[in-house]
Design a protein around this motif. Structure first.
Motif, PDB file in Angstrom:
ATOM      1  N   GLN A  82      26.243  14.231 -11.593  1.00 53.44           N
ATOM      2  CA  GLN A  82      25.200  13.868 -10.638  1.00 53.44           C
ATOM      3  C   GLN A  82      25.632  12.762  -9.681  1.00 53.44           C
ATOM      4  O   GLN A  82      25.228  12.760  -8.509  1.00 53.44           O
ATOM      5  CB  GLN A  82      23.940  13.400 -11.394  1.00 53.44           C
ATOM      6  N   LEU A  83      26.464  11.815 -10.187  1.00 54.86           N
ATOM      7  CA  LEU A  83      26.680  10.575  -9.451  1.00 54.86           C
ATOM      8  C   LEU A  83      28.080  10.389  -8.889  1.00 54.86           C
ATOM      9  O   LEU A  83      28.257   9.638  -7.931  1.00 54.86           O
ATOM     10  CB  LEU A  83      26.341   9.378 -10.360  1.00 54.86           C
ATOM     11  N   ASP A  84      29.094  11.016  -9.495  1.00 53.61           N
ATOM     12  CA  ASP A  84      30.464  10.844  -9.002  1.00 53.61           C
ATOM     13  C   ASP A  84      30.609  11.625  -7.700  1.00 53.61           C
ATOM     14  O   ASP A  84      30.548  12.862  -7.702  1.00 53.61           O
ATOM     15  CB  ASP A  84      31.457  11.348 -10.051  1.00 53.61           C
ATOM     16  N   LEU A  91      32.129  20.273  -6.781  1.00 50.59           N
ATOM     17  CA  LEU A  91      31.127  21.267  -7.152  1.00 50.59           C
ATOM     18  C   LEU A  91      30.576  21.977  -5.919  1.00 50.59           C
ATOM     19  O   LEU A  91      30.395  23.210  -5.926  1.00 50.59           O
ATOM     20  CB  LEU A  91      29.994  20.589  -7.919  1.00 50.59           C
ATOM     21  N   ASP A  92      30.328  21.215  -4.860  1.00 50.18           N
ATOM     22  CA  ASP A  92      29.832  21.817  -3.619  1.00 50.18           C
ATOM     23  C   ASP A  92      30.865  22.784  -3.044  1.00 50.18           C
ATOM     24  O   ASP A  92      30.507  23.862  -2.537  1.00 50.18           O
ATOM     25  CB  ASP A  92      29.497  20.733  -2.594  1.00 50.18           C
ATOM     26  N   TRP A  93      32.138  22.399  -3.114  1.00 47.17           N
ATOM     27  CA  TRP A  93      33.195  23.267  -2.586  1.00 47.17           C
ATOM     28  C   TRP A  93      33.281  24.567  -3.393  1.00 47.17           C
ATOM     29  O   TRP A  93      33.422  25.654  -2.819  1.00 47.17           O
ATOM     30  CB  TRP A  93      34.536  22.532  -2.614  1.00 47.17           C
ATOM     31  N   PRO A 102      23.520  26.699  -4.308  1.00 48.19           N
ATOM     32  CA  PRO A 102      23.805  25.296  -4.620  1.00 48.19           C
ATOM     33  C   PRO A 102      23.329  24.929  -6.026  1.00 48.19           C
ATOM     34  O   PRO A 102      22.224  25.272  -6.428  1.00 48.19           O
ATOM     35  CB  PRO A 102      23.027  24.532  -3.544  1.00 48.19           C
ATOM     36  N   GLY A 103      24.197  24.223  -6.755  1.00 46.18           N
ATOM     37  CA  GLY A 103      23.873  23.806  -8.115  1.00 46.18           C
ATOM     38  C   GLY A 103      24.426  24.719  -9.191  1.00 46.18           C
ATOM     39  O   GLY A 103      24.458  24.353 -10.374  1.00 46.18           O
ATOM     40  N   VAL A 109      29.810  24.209 -15.018  1.00 46.75           N
ATOM     41  CA  VAL A 109      30.749  23.190 -15.492  1.00 46.75           C
ATOM     42  C   VAL A 109      30.163  22.446 -16.688  1.00 46.75           C
ATOM     43  O   VAL A 109      30.864  22.184 -17.678  1.00 46.75           O
ATOM     44  CB  VAL A 109      31.108  22.214 -14.354  1.00 46.75           C
ATOM     45  N   ALA A 110      28.900  22.104 -16.616  1.00 44.30           N
ATOM     46  CA  ALA A 110      28.267  21.399 -17.740  1.00 44.30           C
ATOM     47  C   ALA A 110      28.289  22.244 -19.001  1.00 44.30           C
ATOM     48  O   ALA A 110      28.567  21.751 -20.106  1.00 44.30           O
ATOM     49  CB  ALA A 110      26.829  21.034 -17.367  1.00 44.30           C
TER      50      ALA A 110
END
Length: 498
Positions: A82-84, A91-93, A102-103, A109-110
């Motif tokens: 969420q923050l890095d 992730l967006d790429w 998106p998401g 990954v999680a």
């Protein structure tokens, strides 16, 4: 890659060492007031000199203290997702390249990270380091067929690499100055890279599980080349580190795991580098890479050590680096990338000067993995380290040359093998105590060019990286030409396989 120290992580190190504030201050050789300030201001970033002290304290801590520190600072996977900002960019790429909503990448990954075991991943890294250069060269020859690979004969030893090269790319003795080092940056975007989204998701999940840091910095991607005796020319475009890390950088691990398992299926290689023509066609693919140099320091004759020689510095790469992890390599070694000036930094020498400052002379402030670059000119003379300023103060103290060029068949990367020679014998007595490898190395070794047997054993070590051995061999050849009285080695001649 560990991020820069803050007041909070410094206080965590104190807790991991189980020291009081006063004892921790004494351990570091600083004032107790400074340690107290870290506790009161957990977000503060200590100055670069203090960063080095903390790096050293952690590196020299007992294994149980290091384990406590790692556990106390282990970032939560959800927090980094969420923050890095660099993980978020990756992730967006992936979402964009895979055509996902998106998401989606974050969710996948999680889920994958929840299935991974960090200890197993670390053990796998150690197993990969045991695969030899000869094994890698044989596997790539089997995949590609007859390939012009660099190898060398050192006395009775035949040393193999997986570097694709040509005779005109070798022994070029190109000074790394503006008159001869003429790579040029262009605004042409790098070639589009197709994504294997499962492999990319797995790579990001492993990054989170191991607690390593992925920094989405710009990289130079080679688009054309003209290399010959005394010259380097060509063009480079700009790519992002995420593009490289989630595509072509995956080829080395896939290959080594296949060798270990005794299988021949290489689906990622089939996608990205299916044949030798693709390897050589740098204009139509992502061709990241770097510059690396054998560092040789002149020393006078000594009644105990023996005749005048060159001191050679060789590193064992840390398990936290992206490139050549747990392998032997020359030092400095870095990705060819811009820092603040895309045009000027395109020269190979710009990368080597920066890496020399960072990897051997303690300039943490120019390490792009440790924080944002805010200086308009980080290599301005007023900011240089004391050893580097001394080397540049008088002509003849420092020589920097490119000794050869090749394409690394393992990853497709371009490699500018180089040589850094410190000619002035006063350097080591003055500054030898200040020479210290940064976090990218787990160990730094010294060798003398008057010890042929020991250097022969070193060259035969199976732990060499492709590009490291290439630069080492080309550097040794050039040292013999520059000052044969300081070098006692058997004949060293290269050849190119057919």
């Amino acid at each position: 890659m560990r991020s820069a120290w803050t007041g909070r992580t410094a206080a965590v190190l104190q807790a991991a060492l189980r020291l009081s504030q006063e004892a921790f201050a004494a351990h570091l050789g600083i004032s107790a007031r400074t340690v107290a300030a870290w506790h009161h201001k957990p977000t503060v970033k200590p100055q670069s000199e203090m960063q080095q002290l903390l790096d050293t304290a952690l590196a020299q801590a007992a294994p149980d203290a290091q384990a406590r520190f790692a556990e106390l600072t282990r970032p939560a996977t959800d927090d980094r997702l969420q923050l890095d900002p660099h993980i978020v960019a990756a992730l967006d790429w992936v979402d964009s390249q895979a055509g996902w909503n998106p998401g989606t990448a974050r969710t996948r990954v999680a889920a994958r990270a929840a299935q991974l075991d960090g200890h197993q991943l670390q053990d796998r890294g150690h197993h990969r380091a045991r695969v030899s250069q000869r094994d890698i060269a044989d596997a790539l020859t089997a995949y590609y067929g007859p390939t012009p690979l660099y190898r060398a004969r050192f006395g009775n030893q035949l040393l193999a690499t997986s570097i694709v090269t040509r005779p005109e790319w070798l022994d070029i003795a190109c000074p790394l100055d503006a008159s001869h080092d003429r790579l040029r940056a262009t605004t042409t975007p790098s070639a589009v890279v197709t994504l294997d989204h499962d492999a990319a998701v797995n790579r990001l999940a492993e990054t989170l599980t191991l607690g390593t840091r992925l920094v989405n910095a710009p990289l130079y991607s080679l688009t054309s080349l003209d290399v010959g005796s005394g010259r380097i020319a060509g063009t480079v475009g700009i790519a992002s580190f995420v593009e490289y890390a989630l595509t072509l950088d995956l080829l080395e691990a896939e290959l080594i795991d296949a060798i270990t398992a005794g299988r021949i299926t290489l689906p990622l290689r089939d996608r990205y580098l299916p044949d030798l023509g693709t390897v050589l066609d740098v204009a139509d693919r992502l061709c990241a890479g770097g510059a690396l140099a054998l560092t040789a320091i002149a020393r006078p004759a000594d009644p105990y050590r023996g005749p005048a020689d060159y001191l050679l510095l060789i590193q064992e790469r840390s398990g936290h680096v992206v490139n050549a992890a747990r392998r032997l390599a020359v030092i400095p070694k870095g990705f060819h990338q811009p820092v603040t000036d895309i045009r000027a930094d395109a020269q190979v020498g710009a990368t080597l000067r920066r890496e020399l400052e960072e990897e051997l002379f303690g300039r943490a402030d120019i390490d792009s993995t440790l924080g944002d670059q805010r200086s308009a000119d980080p290599m301005h003379p007023s900011r240089l380290s004391e050893p580097f300023r001394w080397l540049l103060a008088e002509p003849g103290r420092l020589r920097m040359e490119c000794t050869g060029f090749g394409l690394n068949l393992v990853s497709g990367n371009h490699e500018f093998a180089s040589l850094i020679v410190i000619h002035d014998e006063d350097f080591w007595p003055r500054f030898g105590g200040m020479v210290e490898a940064n976090w990218e190395s787990s160990k730094l070794h010294r060798y003398s060019t008057q010890d042929p047997d020991i250097i022969g054993e070193l060259l035969a070590d199976v732990a060499w990286s492709n590009e490291g051995l290439f630069a080492m061999l080309q550097g040794l050849r050039r040292l013999v030409e520059l000052d044969p009285t300081r070098v006692t080695l058997p004949p060293l001649d290269w050849e190119i396989t057919e």
